[in-house]
Design a protein around this motif. Structure first.
Motif: not given
Length: 95
Positions: A3, A40, A54, A56, A84-88
């Motif tokens: 993203r 997005e 945003m 992707d 970066f996403s929360d998980e990343e």
């Protein structure tokens, strides 16, 4: 899919034809989809940048091709940040 936060400034040409901007946003969204990505969100902003979106995209090269193609029309200049996403983020900091 990576993203990206794209910060946008309108050029003089873009400002002079602002009424065409909604159609240009739709055209860019279509180009993003054709490249395997997704727009997005798009936001008109106040402050240093005129707008932000945003996006992707499959990879950096796909995004770079899109941005070069978009810039060639002369309506906008962009600055791009990898988002970066929360998980990343958790993976990056070792969570």
């Amino acid at each position: 899919m990576p993203r990206y936060l794209i910060l946008i400034n309108y050029t003089e040409k873009g400002i002079a034809s602002m009424d065409e901007s909604p159609d240009r946003i739709k055209a860019v969204a279509s180009a993003i989809e054709e490249a395997g990505g997704k727009l997005e969100s798009f936001h008109l902003t106040l402050g240093q940048y005129d707008a932000a979106s945003m996006v992707d995209m499959p990879d950096d090269v796909s995004l770079a091709k899109l941005l070069v193609s978009t810039a060639a029309h002369g309506y906008v200049r962009t600055s791009t940040l990898r988002a970066f996403s929360d998980e990343e983020f958790e993976e990056i900091v070792g969570g």
